[in-house]
Design a protein around this motif. Structure first.
Motif, PDB file in Angstrom:
ATOM      1  N   LEU A 177      -7.685 -10.050 -16.575  1.00 47.57           N
ATOM      2  CA  LEU A 177      -6.281 -10.054 -16.358  1.00 47.57           C
ATOM      3  C   LEU A 177      -5.951  -8.705 -15.704  1.00 47.57           C
ATOM      4  CD1 LEU A 177      -5.053 -11.568 -19.751  1.00 47.57           C
ATOM      5  CD2 LEU A 177      -5.225 -12.716 -17.492  1.00 47.57           C
ATOM      6  N   SER A 178      -4.879  -8.767 -15.010  1.00 51.00           N
ATOM      7  CA  SER A 178      -4.406  -7.618 -14.387  1.00 51.00           C
ATOM      8  C   SER A 178      -3.894  -6.670 -15.340  1.00 51.00           C
ATOM      9  CB  SER A 178      -3.237  -7.797 -13.193  1.00 51.00           C
ATOM     10  OG  SER A 178      -3.864  -8.791 -12.184  1.00 51.00           O
ATOM     11  N   GLY A 179      -4.107  -5.230 -15.073  1.00 52.05           N
ATOM     12  CA  GLY A 179      -3.629  -4.553 -16.372  1.00 52.05           C
ATOM     13  C   GLY A 179      -4.354  -4.252 -17.565  1.00 52.05           C
ATOM     14  N   ALA A 180      -5.652  -5.230 -17.785  1.00 50.89           N
ATOM     15  CA  ALA A 180      -6.469  -5.104 -18.938  1.00 50.89           C
ATOM     16  C   ALA A 180      -7.536  -4.193 -18.888  1.00 50.89           C
ATOM     17  CB  ALA A 180      -6.720  -6.656 -19.226  1.00 50.89           C
ATOM     18  N   GLY A 181      -7.829  -3.535 -17.903  1.00 50.37           N
ATOM     19  CA  GLY A 181      -8.625  -2.483 -17.919  1.00 50.37           C
ATOM     20  C   GLY A 181      -9.950  -2.655 -17.027  1.00 50.37           C
ATOM     21  N   ARG A 182      -9.862  -3.735 -16.014  1.00 53.00           N
ATOM     22  CA  ARG A 182     -10.916  -3.867 -15.344  1.00 53.00           C
ATOM     23  C   ARG A 182     -11.569  -2.661 -14.509  1.00 53.00           C
ATOM     24  NH1 ARG A 182     -11.601  -4.857 -10.144  1.00 53.00           N
ATOM     25  NH2 ARG A 182      -9.356  -4.613  -9.960  1.00 53.00           N
ATOM     26  N   THR A 183     -10.646  -1.980 -13.885  1.00 49.99           N
ATOM     27  CA  THR A 183     -10.815  -0.612 -13.041  1.00 49.99           C
ATOM     28  C   THR A 183     -11.647   0.218 -14.080  1.00 49.99           C
ATOM     29  OG1 THR A 183      -9.191  -1.206 -11.436  1.00 49.99           O
ATOM     30  CG2 THR A 183      -9.984   0.883 -11.573  1.00 49.99           C
ATOM     31  N   THR A 184     -10.927   0.403 -15.288  1.00 52.56           N
ATOM     32  CA  THR A 184     -11.581   1.171 -16.153  1.00 52.56           C
ATOM     33  C   THR A 184     -12.948   0.866 -16.568  1.00 52.56           C
ATOM     34  OG1 THR A 184      -9.291   1.613 -17.039  1.00 52.56           O
ATOM     35  CG2 THR A 184     -11.281   2.104 -18.460  1.00 52.56           C
ATOM     36  N   ALA A 185     -13.292  -0.276 -16.709  1.00 51.36           N
ATOM     37  CA  ALA A 185     -14.623  -0.854 -17.149  1.00 51.36           C
ATOM     38  C   ALA A 185     -15.622  -0.566 -16.132  1.00 51.36           C
ATOM     39  CB  ALA A 185     -14.513  -2.349 -17.371  1.00 51.36           C
ATOM     40  N   LEU A 186     -15.073  -0.845 -14.770  1.00 55.22           N
ATOM     41  CA  LEU A 186     -16.034  -0.453 -13.703  1.00 55.22           C
ATOM     42  C   LEU A 186     -16.364   1.075 -13.579  1.00 55.22           C
ATOM     43  CD1 LEU A 186     -14.505  -2.716 -10.815  1.00 55.22           C
ATOM     44  CD2 LEU A 186     -16.872  -2.689 -11.910  1.00 55.22           C
ATOM     45  N   LYS A 187     -15.295   1.892 -13.769  1.00 47.92           N
ATOM     46  CA  LYS A 187     -15.648   3.233 -13.727  1.00 47.92           C
ATOM     47  C   LYS A 187     -16.672   3.771 -14.999  1.00 47.92           C
ATOM     48  CE  LYS A 187     -11.238   4.707 -11.408  1.00 47.92           C
ATOM     49  NZ  LYS A 187     -10.016   5.304 -11.580  1.00 47.92           N
ATOM     50  N   LEU A 188     -16.295   3.222 -15.937  1.00 45.82           N
ATOM     51  CA  LEU A 188     -17.278   3.516 -17.102  1.00 45.82           C
ATOM     52  C   LEU A 188     -18.947   3.091 -16.822  1.00 45.82           C
ATOM     53  CD1 LEU A 188     -14.913   2.707 -20.130  1.00 45.82           C
ATOM     54  CD2 LEU A 188     -15.281   4.957 -19.219  1.00 45.82           C
ATOM     55  N   LEU A 189     -19.000   1.889 -16.233  1.00 45.68           N
ATOM     56  CA  LEU A 189     -20.034   1.260 -15.904  1.00 45.68           C
ATOM     57  C   LEU A 189     -20.870   2.323 -14.890  1.00 45.68           C
ATOM     58  CD1 LEU A 189     -19.553  -2.511 -15.589  1.00 45.68           C
ATOM     59  CD2 LEU A 189     -21.107  -1.188 -17.413  1.00 45.68           C
ATOM     60  N   GLU A 190     -20.091   2.598 -14.033  1.00 48.06           N
ATOM     61  CA  GLU A 190     -20.600   3.740 -12.877  1.00 48.06           C
ATOM     62  C   GLU A 190     -20.824   5.054 -13.496  1.00 48.06           C
ATOM     63  OE1 GLU A 190     -18.796   4.290  -8.772  1.00 48.06           O
ATOM     64  OE2 GLU A 190     -17.696   5.503 -10.175  1.00 48.06           O
ATOM     65  N   ASP A 191     -20.211   5.600 -14.697  1.00 45.01           N
ATOM     66  CA  ASP A 191     -20.624   6.577 -15.466  1.00 45.01           C
ATOM     67  C   ASP A 191     -21.843   6.469 -16.059  1.00 45.01           C
ATOM     68  OD1 ASP A 191     -18.348   7.946 -14.576  1.00 45.01           O
ATOM     69  OD2 ASP A 191     -17.202   7.464 -16.520  1.00 45.01           O
ATOM     70  N   ALA A 285       1.663 -15.630 -17.366  1.00 48.47           N
ATOM     71  CA  ALA A 285       1.159 -16.858 -17.726  1.00 48.47           C
ATOM     72  C   ALA A 285       0.465 -17.543 -16.639  1.00 48.47           C
ATOM     73  CB  ALA A 285       2.480 -17.826 -18.064  1.00 48.47           C
ATOM     74  N   ALA A 286       0.607 -17.482 -15.598  1.00 44.46           N
ATOM     75  CA  ALA A 286       0.047 -18.129 -14.227  1.00 44.46           C
ATOM     76  C   ALA A 286      -1.382 -17.680 -14.136  1.00 44.46           C
ATOM     77  CB  ALA A 286       1.148 -17.953 -12.901  1.00 44.46           C
ATOM     78  N   GLU A 287      -1.294 -16.207 -14.356  1.00 40.47           N
ATOM     79  CA  GLU A 287      -2.729 -15.697 -14.373  1.00 40.47           C
ATOM     80  C   GLU A 287      -3.555 -16.184 -15.272  1.00 40.47           C
ATOM     81  OE1 GLU A 287      -4.492 -11.050 -13.508  1.00 40.47           O
ATOM     82  OE2 GLU A 287      -2.964 -11.378 -14.607  1.00 40.47           O
ATOM     83  N   ARG A 288      -3.151 -16.300 -16.706  1.00 41.77           N
ATOM     84  CA  ARG A 288      -4.021 -16.742 -17.694  1.00 41.77           C
ATOM     85  C   ARG A 288      -4.602 -18.148 -17.334  1.00 41.77           C
ATOM     86  NH1 ARG A 288      -4.589 -13.871 -22.042  1.00 41.77           N
ATOM     87  NH2 ARG A 288      -3.049 -12.098 -22.452  1.00 41.77           N
ATOM     88  N   THR A 289      -3.598 -18.989 -16.620  1.00 39.38           N
ATOM     89  CA  THR A 289      -4.066 -20.320 -16.234  1.00 39.38           C
ATOM     90  C   THR A 289      -5.157 -20.281 -15.304  1.00 39.38           C
ATOM     91  OG1 THR A 289      -1.902 -21.264 -16.876  1.00 39.38           O
ATOM     92  CG2 THR A 289      -3.213 -22.376 -15.339  1.00 39.38           C
ATOM     93  N   MET A 290      -4.995 -19.499 -14.559  1.00 40.84           N
ATOM     94  CA  MET A 290      -5.867 -19.247 -13.195  1.00 40.84           C
ATOM     95  C   MET A 290      -7.180 -18.674 -13.487  1.00 40.84           C
ATOM     96  SD  MET A 290      -3.783 -17.395 -10.064  1.00 40.84           S
ATOM     97  CE  MET A 290      -5.288 -17.264  -9.246  1.00 40.84           C
ATOM     98  N   THR A 291      -7.531 -17.696 -14.567  1.00 39.58           N
ATOM     99  CA  THR A 291      -8.531 -17.229 -14.981  1.00 39.58           C
ATOM    100  C   THR A 291      -9.212 -17.946 -16.170  1.00 39.58           C
ATOM    101  OG1 THR A 291      -7.339 -15.491 -16.156  1.00 39.58           O
ATOM    102  CG2 THR A 291      -7.610 -15.185 -14.123  1.00 39.58           C
ATOM    103  N   ALA A 292      -8.515 -18.877 -16.827  1.00 39.34           N
ATOM    104  CA  ALA A 292      -9.090 -19.480 -18.070  1.00 39.34           C
ATOM    105  C   ALA A 292     -10.670 -19.987 -18.122  1.00 39.34           C
ATOM    106  CB  ALA A 292      -7.957 -20.639 -18.333  1.00 39.34           C
ATOM    107  N   PRO A 293     -11.047 -20.481 -16.676  1.00 42.56           N
ATOM    108  CA  PRO A 293     -12.365 -20.926 -16.714  1.00 42.56           C
ATOM    109  C   PRO A 293     -13.381 -19.657 -16.733  1.00 42.56           C
ATOM    110  CG  PRO A 293     -10.769 -22.083 -15.140  1.00 42.56           C
ATOM    111  CD  PRO A 293     -10.099 -21.118 -15.686  1.00 42.56           C
ATOM    112  N   LEU A 294     -12.846 -18.676 -16.104  1.00 42.80           N
ATOM    113  CA  LEU A 294     -13.704 -17.423 -16.146  1.00 42.80           C
ATOM    114  C   LEU A 294     -13.884 -16.954 -17.670  1.00 42.80           C
ATOM    115  CD1 LEU A 294     -12.366 -15.797 -13.130  1.00 42.80           C
ATOM    116  CD2 LEU A 294     -13.931 -17.705 -13.038  1.00 42.80           C
ATOM    117  N   LYS A 295     -12.490 -16.702 -18.301  1.00 40.45           N
ATOM    118  CA  LYS A 295     -12.914 -16.346 -19.489  1.00 40.45           C
ATOM    119  C   LYS A 295     -13.830 -17.318 -20.620  1.00 40.45           C
ATOM    120  CE  LYS A 295      -9.992 -15.082 -23.804  1.00 40.45           C
ATOM    121  NZ  LYS A 295      -8.399 -14.997 -24.450  1.00 40.45           N
ATOM    122  N   ALA A 296     -13.728 -18.578 -20.205  1.00 40.79           N
ATOM    123  CA  ALA A 296     -14.301 -19.527 -20.899  1.00 40.79           C
ATOM    124  C   ALA A 296     -15.967 -19.328 -20.750  1.00 40.79           C
ATOM    125  CB  ALA A 296     -14.211 -20.899 -20.686  1.00 40.79           C
TER     126      ALA A 296
END
Length: 449
Positions: A177-191, A285-296
């Protein structure tokens, strides 16, 4: 007469890269200090060859732009802090891509295709920031696309270079989800040693991995801001990567509670990608619906609602750290008043043990204090409880390992998260250490002491 010269000396650096479709010459242009030599050094360290550093001679040869170095600097690269260095070099190469280094200026997320004219010939060009850790990876990806002549090849039927070593190359795909920390996770993996590449179009996800030499773990980021984002194409690309025997692919989904996301977007004054002209709640709500298959489908769901950056770092390192073997265990105490730790795999409730809070001398102390620990472990019910607990956990750990689990979080809770849960977490951590396990102990809701 064309009106264009057939020779020119440019303030630029040229390198030659190998691709599955042959060698390709790349010209790096930009003002002094924009990182031409530094980016060339990173490329050379990954197998590219230097053609010319800082001064590049261009010559028109039957419609081709050929690059070479003035004789006095051939084979040498200026490395700041080191000096002139002799490096692997090529005497001449055909320039088929120009990289315009921005010197830190903002980059368009989805740039339009453009070209520059060299000696009267149009050459495809791309803007990059050499200071970005992913700059070399993006350049190699663009070079491979240019060399193929048809854009990046589809994954089906693409031969993967043999990975170095006996283990498959780790590839972590991060979405959420947007704002949930994806960019932060990528930076930490880079570290921790991954090559992080963010916001690629979906059809380039596979190529970002397959075009490389497969000698460094890769972290790929994609979310709804990608131009062609949709769950089904995303999963198709993911399945293509998973099917490659040289790769070990994991999908991470970054999640967060709606009320926390609303607060984050409000505090930062950022607009949600799907809430440009509608309420923020509707966009979420729209983003949760779009990304639900990915979370699953995710191998790991990280809920950052109550996590600090240090907690996300611990999770990324625990699950995807390089050079670690066996199952790593994180034992944490917590207060039920503050809610369950969302990242916990096993949750234990120790509120049945006698409570040091009601002993005046023990109340200001924590479960790390010897007196408090003695009071808790002195409960008549403790010995049988702890014996049953270790008897439960002991056979589980090797089974988790056999299933490929690399990180286990055990959460132990009490009312205030200060006395009983802390004391039990410390004792369990000591027992796991004595069993030869890699253990980290934390206390979510009370300071160490």
């Amino acid at each position: 007469m064309s009106g264009f010269p057939d020779r020119e000396l440019l303030h630029a650096t040229a390198v030659e890269l190998d691709t599955p479709d042959g060698a390709i010459g790349v010209l790096l242009r930009g003002p002094s200090g924009s990182g031409k030599s530094d980016l060339a050094l990173r490329l050379i360290d990954d197998g590219a060859r230097l053609v010319a550093d800082d001064q590049t001679q261009l010559e028109l040869d039957e419609g081709r732009i050929m690059a070479s170095a003035p004789a006095q600097i051939e084979g040498t690269l200026e490395v700041r802090g080191v000096g002139l260095a002799s490096v692997q070099s090529a005497r001449q190469t055909e320039i088929r891509l120009v990289i315009e280094l921005t010197g830190g200026s903002p980059l368009d997320r989805l740039p339009e295709e453009h070209s520059v004219v060299l000696l009267g010939q149009p050459i495809p060009a791309l803007h990059l920031d050499a200071r970005q850790p992913s700059a070399a990876a993006k350049l190699r990806l663009a070079a491979r696309s240019r060399a193929s002549g048809l854009g990046v090849r589809p994954l089906a039927g693409t031969a993967v270079p043999e990975a170095r070593g006996v283990e498959a190359l780790p590839v972590v795909v991060v979405t959420g989800l947007s704002g949930a920390g994806r960019t932060t996770a990528l930076k930490l993996l880079e570290d921790i040693g991954y090559e992080a590449i963010d916001n690629l179009p979906l059809n380039l996800l596979g190529a970002a991995v397959l075009a490389g030499h497969l000698d460094r773990p890769v972290a790929l980021g994609a979310d709804i801001r990608n131009r062609d984002f949709a769950a089904q194409p995303f999963l198709e690309q993911l399945d293509s990567l998973i099917a490659e025997p040289a790769l070990k692919v994991k999908l991470v989904f970054m999640d967060c509670a709606d009320e926390v996301l609303q607060r984050r977007f409000t505090e930062t004054r950022r607009r949600h990608p799907l809430a440009q002209e509608r309420p923020l709640a509707d966009g979420l709500a729209a983003e949760r619906t779009m990304t639900a298959p990915l979370k699953a489908r995710a191998d790991l769901v990280v809920d950052t609602s109550n996590l600090a950056v240090a907690d996300v770092r611990r999770l990324m390192t625990g699950h995807f750290g390089l050079g670690t073997a066996g199952l790593a265990v994180f034992v944490t105490s917590f207060s039920f008043r503050q809610g369950l730790p969302r990242e916990a795999d096993l949750v234990l409730d120790v509120r049945f043990l006698r409570n040091p809070h009601y002993v005046e001398a023990l109340r200001p102390l924590t479960g790390r204090n010897a007196q408090v620990a003695a009071y808790v472990t002195g409960d008549p019910a403790f010995a049988s409880f702890f014996g049953n607990l270790t008897a439960l956990i002991d056979p589980l750990l090797p089974r988790y390992e056999a299933e490929g689990k690399s990180y286990l979080t055990i959460a132990i809770g009490c009312t205030g998260g200060k006395h009983r849960s802390v004391a039990v977490a410390e004792k369990l951590g000591a027992w796991l250490t004595a069993q030869g396990r890699a253990v980290t102990i934390g206390h979510r809701d009370t300071p160490a002491g």
